[in-house]
Design an enzyme around this catalytic site. Structure first.
Site, PDB file in Angstrom:
ATOM      1  CB  SER A 117      48.163 -86.775  50.112  1.00  0.00           C
ATOM      2  OG  SER A 117      46.940 -86.061  50.713  1.00  0.00           O
ATOM      3  CG  ASP A 170      48.881 -79.037  49.024  1.00  0.00           C
ATOM      4  OD1 ASP A 170      47.746 -79.120  48.944  1.00  0.00           O
ATOM      5  OD2 ASP A 170      49.637 -80.194  49.142  1.00  0.00           O
ATOM      6  CG  HIS A 201      47.463 -82.309  47.295  1.00  0.00           C
ATOM      7  ND1 HIS A 201      48.236 -82.082  48.429  1.00  0.00           N
ATOM      8  CD2 HIS A 201      46.991 -83.432  47.484  1.00  0.00           C
ATOM      9  CE1 HIS A 201      48.033 -83.118  49.433  1.00  0.00           C
ATOM     10  NE2 HIS A 201      47.136 -84.037  48.649  1.00  0.00           N
TER      11      HIS A 201
END
Length: 223
Positions: A117, A170, A201
């Site tokens: 991320s 996601d 995610h």
């Protein structure tokens, strides 16, 4: 067994599970926004046992056990951040890599930089702007730094490979962001392996399986 690592950034370090392989390669992991070093260290048992794994804590404290590399602002139209803070985070990680290789008596050609991320975006940005500090890069569910294109090294210096993975479902960092990173690497002529998975995610078993195959190729000369 894990050791605490205290340099300009703090973190955790787990030695290779298969000792005696020389030269040793270190995988440095940068966690996502609001997480901490324990998060990605949880991947260590599932990664190639020849790796030394270092999971780094971001410097910005958001709350109990919650850290970030730079602040994000959430709006209906998406996320925004301060470019100066983002570039400062990039420089800080680059400096940490120098400290780490000295601390380990290693060299940049034995360092793989990875992240998830926000950490993935930072890992990619560091690798594109300071390519001589790493041997390979892993970007999981990340995105391209808006600032990166203006800071990147000359294409002839961008010789090390990338592994990029993203979930098609996601909701935090849409898959389009992963594709932008992929396309940007392609435009630069950077070697890369890109994967999409039917996941949100997260880091799935499928991601780890493909990542380990890719890592084994990087580590082949040390096997």
């Amino acid at each position: 067994m894990m050791d605490t690592l205290t340099l300009s950034l703090r973190g955790l370090m787990r030695p290779p599970l298969r000792p005696g392989v020389s030269p040793e390669t270190t995988l440095v992991l940068l966690h996502g926004y609001g997480s901490n070093e324990l998060d990605l260290m949880g991947l260590a048992p599932y990664l190639d046992p020849r790796l030394r794994v270092v999971s780094v804590r971001a410097p910005l404290t958001m709350g109990m056990g919650s850290y970030a590399w730079f602040e994000l602002s959430f709006h209906e139209t998406g996320l925004t951040h301060d470019s100066g803070e983002a570039i400062a985070a990039l420089r800080r990680v680059a400096g940490f890599l120098d400290e780490l290789t000295e601390h380990l008596h290693s060299s940049p050609d034995r360092v793989i930089l990875g992240g998830f991320s926000q950490g993935a975006a930072l890992a990619a940005a560091v690798s594109l702007t300071e390519p001589e500090k790493v041997a390979a890069t892993v970007a999981l569910s990340g995105l391209l730094f808006p600032e990166a294109p203006g800071l990147e090294a000359a294409p002839e210096r961008l010789t090390h490979p990338f592994f990029v993975a993203h979930g098609t479902l996601d909701p935090v960092v849409p898959v389009q962001e992963g594709r932008k990173l992929r396309d940007h690497l392609a435009a630069l002529g950077v070697r890369h392996e890109y994967h999409e998975y039917p996941m949100a995610h997260q880091i799935s078993d499928e991601v780890l399986g493909d990542l380990n195959v890719w890592l084994a190729t990087r580590l082949g000369t040390a096997a």
